[in-house]
Design a protein around this motif. Structure first.
Motif, short mmCIF file in Angstrom:
data_model
loop_
_atom_site.label_atom_id
_atom_site.label_comp_id
_atom_site.label_asym_id
_atom_site.label_seq_id
_atom_site.Cartn_x
_atom_site.Cartn_y
_atom_site.Cartn_z
N THR A 73 0.85 -1.19 0.00
CA THR A 73 0.00 0.00 0.00
C THR A 73 0.89 1.24 0.00
OG1 THR A 73 -0.12 0.34 2.41
CG2 THR A 73 -1.72 -1.21 1.43
N ASP A 74 0.25 2.36 -0.23
CA ASP A 74 0.97 3.64 -0.19
C ASP A 74 0.72 4.37 1.13
OD1 ASP A 74 2.02 3.31 -2.73
OD2 ASP A 74 0.26 4.17 -3.70
N PHE A 75 0.20 3.66 2.14
CA PHE A 75 -0.06 4.30 3.43
C PHE A 75 1.24 4.83 4.01
CE2 PHE A 75 -3.75 1.13 4.04
CZ PHE A 75 -4.63 1.98 3.39
N GLU A 76 1.15 5.96 4.68
CA GLU A 76 2.32 6.51 5.36
C GLU A 76 2.73 5.57 6.49
OE1 GLU A 76 3.97 9.36 4.65
OE2 GLU A 76 2.67 9.64 2.90
N ILE A 77 4.03 5.51 6.75
CA ILE A 77 4.55 4.65 7.82
C ILE A 77 3.93 5.05 9.16
CG2 ILE A 77 6.62 3.90 9.06
CD1 ILE A 77 6.34 2.85 6.11
N ALA A 78 3.76 6.34 9.38
CA ALA A 78 3.15 6.82 10.63
C ALA A 78 1.72 6.29 10.78
CB ALA A 78 3.17 8.33 10.68
N ASP A 79 0.97 6.23 9.69
CA ASP A 79 -0.41 5.73 9.74
C ASP A 79 -0.43 4.23 10.05
OD1 ASP A 79 -1.42 8.25 9.18
OD2 ASP A 79 -1.47 7.89 7.01
N TYR B 290 7.98 2.37 16.09
CA TYR B 290 7.59 1.39 15.07
C TYR B 290 8.79 1.06 14.18
CZ TYR B 290 5.42 -0.59 10.90
OH TYR B 290 5.10 -1.41 9.84
N ILE B 291 9.50 2.07 13.72
CA ILE B 291 10.65 1.85 12.84
C ILE B 291 11.74 1.06 13.57
CG2 ILE B 291 12.54 3.01 11.62
CD1 ILE B 291 10.47 5.24 10.92
N THR B 292 12.01 1.42 14.82
CA THR B 292 13.01 0.71 15.62
C THR B 292 12.61 -0.75 15.80
OG1 THR B 292 13.55 2.74 16.80
CG2 THR B 292 14.19 0.68 17.85
N THR B 293 11.37 -1.00 16.10
CA THR B 293 10.88 -2.37 16.30
C THR B 293 10.90 -3.14 14.99
OG1 THR B 293 9.44 -1.52 18.06
CG2 THR B 293 8.97 -3.74 17.24
N PHE B 294 10.51 -2.50 13.90
CA PHE B 294 10.53 -3.11 12.57
C PHE B 294 11.95 -3.58 12.24
CE2 PHE B 294 10.17 -3.51 8.01
CZ PHE B 294 8.83 -3.73 7.76
N ARG C 113 14.36 -4.16 14.36
CA ARG C 113 14.79 -5.19 15.29
C ARG C 113 14.35 -6.57 14.82
NH1 ARG C 113 12.69 -5.93 21.41
NH2 ARG C 113 10.77 -5.88 20.23
N PHE C 114 13.14 -6.69 14.29
CA PHE C 114 12.63 -7.99 13.88
C PHE C 114 12.97 -8.36 12.44
CE2 PHE C 114 9.54 -7.17 17.42
CZ PHE C 114 10.00 -8.18 18.24
N LEU C 115 13.06 -7.38 11.55
CA LEU C 115 13.26 -7.69 10.13
C LEU C 115 14.61 -7.23 9.58
CD1 LEU C 115 9.69 -6.92 8.76
CD2 LEU C 115 10.65 -9.10 9.50
N SER C 116 15.39 -6.55 10.38
CA SER C 116 16.74 -6.09 10.02
C SER C 116 16.77 -5.06 8.89
CB SER C 116 17.64 -7.27 9.65
OG SER C 116 17.70 -8.19 10.71
N VAL C 117 15.64 -4.50 8.54
CA VAL C 117 15.57 -3.40 7.58
C VAL C 117 14.50 -2.43 8.06
CG1 VAL C 117 16.32 -4.73 5.55
CG2 VAL C 117 13.89 -4.58 6.10
N SER C 118 14.59 -1.20 7.61
CA SER C 118 13.58 -0.22 7.97
C SER C 118 12.32 -0.46 7.12
CB SER C 118 14.10 1.20 7.71
OG SER C 118 14.16 1.44 6.32
N PRO C 119 11.18 0.09 7.52
CA PRO C 119 9.97 -0.06 6.71
C PRO C 119 10.16 0.47 5.28
CG PRO C 119 9.39 0.73 8.88
CD PRO C 119 10.89 0.75 8.80
N ASN C 120 10.85 1.60 5.13
CA ASN C 120 11.06 2.14 3.78
C ASN C 120 11.97 1.25 2.95
OD1 ASN C 120 9.36 4.38 3.80
ND2 ASN C 120 10.87 5.60 4.91
#
Length: 181
Positions: free
Chosen positions: A139-145, A158-162, A164-171
């Motif tokens: 989706t094109d939803f904002e990461i904050a949303d 959220y970004i820090t946790t992402f 931690r679990f997936l080893s990459v940032s959401p972007n």
């Protein structure tokens, strides 16, 4: 056809909600539905063929889910996991989860760590991150949303946790190679 594949994977994921002894993420379902079958689907000429394909994939998913149901979690832990998985987009508290599992919060916290191998808080965070990957990727939803939807206190957490679990940032995850649907 491609939107039907996405719907098929989503249907598989939703069907798995009733078989929660092993938790499959939407991403796992999508990979399973997409992997080697992509070329077959692209060659299909009729809606009937796609429907048969969808039924076969769903049947296979349910079979795999039942096979994985032999995970050795107690009734209390399975009940807690089901409640968590069914309510990932809601605020979850230890007392609410314990109430659903009919145990004291301290007892739930203790046995959860022993049986699952991680704290209840980590489990909830991991499941929320796993579920949110669909929205990040497709989706094109904002990461904050997305962070707000899954009740992370802020985008930074959220970004820090992402990571931690997936080893990459959401972007980075959003921009990575994945099947185009």
């Amino acid at each position: 056809n491609k939107s039907r594949i996405m719907k098929s994977a989503w249907s598989m994921f939703k069907a798995g909600k009733s078989y929660r002894r092993h938790v499959f993420t939407f991403g796992e379902c999508l990979k399973a539905a997409w992997a080697d079958e992509r070329k077959k689907v692209e060659k299909m000429d009729s809606l009937a063929e796609v429907s048969r394909y969808e039924r076969n994939i769903l049947a296979e998913f349910i079979k795999l889910t039942k096979e994985n149901a032999s995970a050795k979690y107690s009734r209390v832990i399975l009940s807690a996991m089901q409640y968590i998985n069914d309510n990932l987009t809601l605020k979850l508290s230890l007392s609410d989860i314990a109430k659903h599992a009919y145990v004291h919060p301290n007892y739930l916290s203790s046995i959860f760590k022993k049986e699952v191998g991680c704290s209840l808080t980590d489990y909830i965070a991991r499941r929320r991150i796993e579920e949110s990957t669909y929205f990040v990727a497709y989706t094109d939803f904002e990461i904050a949303d997305i962070a707000n939807f899954y009740h992370f206190c802020n985008q930074s957490y959220y970004i820090t946790t992402f990571k931690r679990f997936l080893s990459v940032s959401p972007n980075e995850y959003r921009n990575s190679d994945r099947p185009s649907l």
